[in-house]
Design a protein around this motif. Structure first.
Motif, PDB file in Angstrom:
ATOM      1  N   UNK A  86     -11.530   5.601  -0.256  1.00  0.00           N
ATOM      2  CA  UNK A  86     -10.648   4.506  -0.680  1.00  0.00           C
ATOM      3  C   UNK A  86      -9.507   5.042  -1.546  1.00  0.00           C
ATOM      4  N   UNK A  87      -9.825   5.917  -2.465  1.00  0.00           N
ATOM      5  CA  UNK A  87      -8.813   6.446  -3.382  1.00  0.00           C
ATOM      6  C   UNK A  87      -7.751   7.250  -2.651  1.00  0.00           C
ATOM      7  N   UNK A  88      -8.171   8.109  -1.725  1.00  0.00           N
ATOM      8  CA  UNK A  88      -7.206   8.916  -0.973  1.00  0.00           C
ATOM      9  C   UNK A  88      -6.319   8.021  -0.104  1.00  0.00           C
ATOM     10  N   UNK A  89      -6.906   6.992   0.499  1.00  0.00           N
ATOM     11  CA  UNK A  89      -6.123   6.078   1.339  1.00  0.00           C
ATOM     12  C   UNK A  89      -5.086   5.323   0.499  1.00  0.00           C
ATOM     13  N   UNK A  90      -5.508   4.780  -0.649  1.00  0.00           N
ATOM     14  CA  UNK A  90      -4.573   4.051  -1.508  1.00  0.00           C
ATOM     15  C   UNK A  90      -3.482   4.958  -2.058  1.00  0.00           C
ATOM     16  N   UNK A  91      -3.878   6.140  -2.502  1.00  0.00           N
ATOM     17  CA  UNK A  91      -2.913   7.084  -3.060  1.00  0.00           C
ATOM     18  C   UNK A  91      -1.884   7.506  -2.019  1.00  0.00           C
ATOM     19  N   UNK A  92      -2.352   7.774  -0.798  1.00  0.00           N
ATOM     20  CA  UNK A  92      -1.451   8.201   0.270  1.00  0.00           C
ATOM     21  C   UNK A  92      -0.441   7.108   0.614  1.00  0.00           C
ATOM     22  N   UNK A  93      -0.902   5.887   0.771  1.00  0.00           N
ATOM     23  CA  UNK A  93      -0.006   4.798   1.154  1.00  0.00           C
ATOM     24  C   UNK A  93       1.003   4.478   0.052  1.00  0.00           C
ATOM     25  N   UNK A  94       0.532   4.418  -1.187  1.00  0.00           N
ATOM     26  CA  UNK A  94       1.433   4.109  -2.291  1.00  0.00           C
ATOM     27  C   UNK A  94       2.467   5.224  -2.464  1.00  0.00           C
ATOM     28  N   UNK A  95       2.003   6.487  -2.425  1.00  0.00           N
ATOM     29  CA  UNK A  95       2.904   7.619  -2.625  1.00  0.00           C
ATOM     30  C   UNK A  95       3.934   7.706  -1.512  1.00  0.00           C
ATOM     31  N   UNK A  96       3.522   7.404  -0.284  1.00  0.00           N
ATOM     32  CA  UNK A  96       4.459   7.485   0.843  1.00  0.00           C
ATOM     33  C   UNK A  96       5.561   6.436   0.715  1.00  0.00           C
ATOM     34  N   UNK A  97       5.186   5.257   0.269  1.00  0.00           N
ATOM     35  CA  UNK A  97       6.178   4.185   0.126  1.00  0.00           C
ATOM     36  C   UNK A  97       7.202   4.531  -0.950  1.00  0.00           C
ATOM     37  N   UNK A  98       6.736   4.937  -2.131  1.00  0.00           N
ATOM     38  CA  UNK A  98       7.682   5.182  -3.226  1.00  0.00           C
ATOM     39  C   UNK A  98       8.410   6.520  -3.077  1.00  0.00           C
ATOM     40  N   UNK A  99       8.066   7.304  -2.057  1.00  0.00           N
ATOM     41  CA  UNK A  99       8.790   8.556  -1.810  1.00  0.00           C
ATOM     42  C   UNK A  99      10.062   8.310  -1.001  1.00  0.00           C
ATOM     43  N   UNK A 100      10.290   7.052  -0.601  1.00  0.00           N
ATOM     44  CA  UNK A 100      11.473   6.688   0.186  1.00  0.00           C
ATOM     45  C   UNK A 100      12.486   5.969  -0.709  1.00  0.00           C
ATOM     46  N   UNK A 101      13.452   6.692  -1.266  1.00  0.00           N
ATOM     47  CA  UNK A 101      14.410   6.078  -2.215  1.00  0.00           C
ATOM     48  C   UNK A 101      15.288   5.007  -1.586  1.00  0.00           C
ATOM     49  N   UNK A 102      15.408   5.010  -0.256  1.00  0.00           N
ATOM     50  CA  UNK A 102      16.271   4.022   0.392  1.00  0.00           C
ATOM     51  C   UNK A 102      15.641   2.637   0.468  1.00  0.00           C
ATOM     52  N   UNK A 103      14.340   2.529   0.218  1.00  0.00           N
ATOM     53  CA  UNK A 103      13.680   1.228   0.284  1.00  0.00           C
ATOM     54  C   UNK A 103      13.980   0.408  -0.968  1.00  0.00           C
ATOM     55  N   UNK A 104      14.164  -0.894  -0.791  1.00  0.00           N
ATOM     56  CA  UNK A 104      14.425  -1.769  -1.927  1.00  0.00           C
ATOM     57  C   UNK A 104      13.158  -1.947  -2.762  1.00  0.00           C
TER      58      UNK A 104
END
Length: 290
Positions: A86-104
């Protein structure tokens, strides 16, 4: 290039320091292992160093015949596997989203995550929240409250930011959506950082005891760390010890803590060498930005 005298001296001194650090680190653990196989008299007299004195395995037999120990051991294994996934899945998804500076809204979500590193609701509000969610005396009370580590998430975010943008753009041109890019492009390239996260979370979940101490009342749900904690606090060694002779009981009481520590630490020590090679690579790739 030819090695200078100064470099040779530095290499020798560095090697000596590292050997001393390793020796200082290993001594307490090797001493515990030696105590677990030593006799009562040797432990009481303080004669146990790195080699067992008065070899015996009586306490191992007692602990390993205790059903409560194995139930708690299985609980720890379950909590570690499920919690790490669970932790690896949550960490991966959250980190991937905030690694995209173009997203609002990326800065908002990053700020919210970092804010929790410095401020938290506290133990009592957290307990009340867990209780209101009806997670008391369930495995989820142990797993979910600390499922996401912001520190680990920031390391993973930096790693994702270092991946070539052109790969994702090419995958997008080929028709992959966001989840397809993450699953087929990003994750296969992220094995070092994922292995590092698995190691971090697995060790943390395996050693965790305070959450179980707060939220669990049923002994059949305790992790093995609570079993060890009860022993360290002076609790009995288990139902198996009640039928022993006085000498055997004295022996068990002398090194029960050492035996339980060895049995508790052994699995994580066996897993660590297989993921250790990814550890430095994952940390460096996730912390150095080109």
């Amino acid at each position: 290039m030819k090695e200078t005298n100064g470099q040779k001296v530095f290499r020798v001194i560095n090697a000596i320091i590292l050997v001393l650090v390793v020796a200082i680190t290993l001594f307490p653990f090797l001493n515990i292992v030696a105590q677990s196989f030593s006799s009562t008299g040797a432990i009481t007299a303080g004669k146990v160093g790195l080699i067992p004195n008065g070899f015996n395995i009586r306490t191992y037999q007692v602990v390993m015949s205790d059903k409560t120990f194995w139930i708690n051991y299985w609980n720890t294994l379950l909590y570690t596997v499920v919690g790490t996934a669970i932790s690896v899945a949550l960490t991966t998804m959250y980190a991937y989203v905030i690694s995209k500076p173009q997203l609002k809204g990326v800065k908002i979500f990053t700020t919210l995550a970092v804010f929790t590193m410095f401020f938290s609701g506290g133990m009592i509000p957290t307990y009340l929240l867990v209780k209101q969610l009806h997670m008391i005396n369930t495995m989820w009370a142990v797993i979910l409250p600390g499922a996401l580590s912001v520190y680990n998430m920031l390391i993973m975010k930096a790693f994702f930011q270092n991946l070539p943008v052109s790969l994702e753009e090419a995958a997008e041109i080929d028709g992959l959506d966001t989840f397809g890019i993450l699953w087929k492009i990003v994750l296969p390239l992220s094995k070092p950082i994922i292995a590092t996260m698995i190691l971090f979370y697995a060790v943390a979940n395996w050693n965790a005891w305070f959450g179980a101490f707060l939220y669990l009342d049923k002994k059949e749900l305790f992790p093995v760390t609570i079993y060890l904690r009860n022993l360290m606090a002076g609790a009995t060694s288990g139902s198996s010890a009640s039928d022993m002779s006085a000498d055997s009981q004295q022996q068990v009481n002398a090194n029960i803590k050492a035996v339980t520590m060895v049995l508790t630490v052994l699995p994580i020590l066996c897993v660590y060498p297989f993921v250790q090679k990814y550890f430095v690579t994952g940390i460096m790739l996730g912390s150095v930005k080109e």
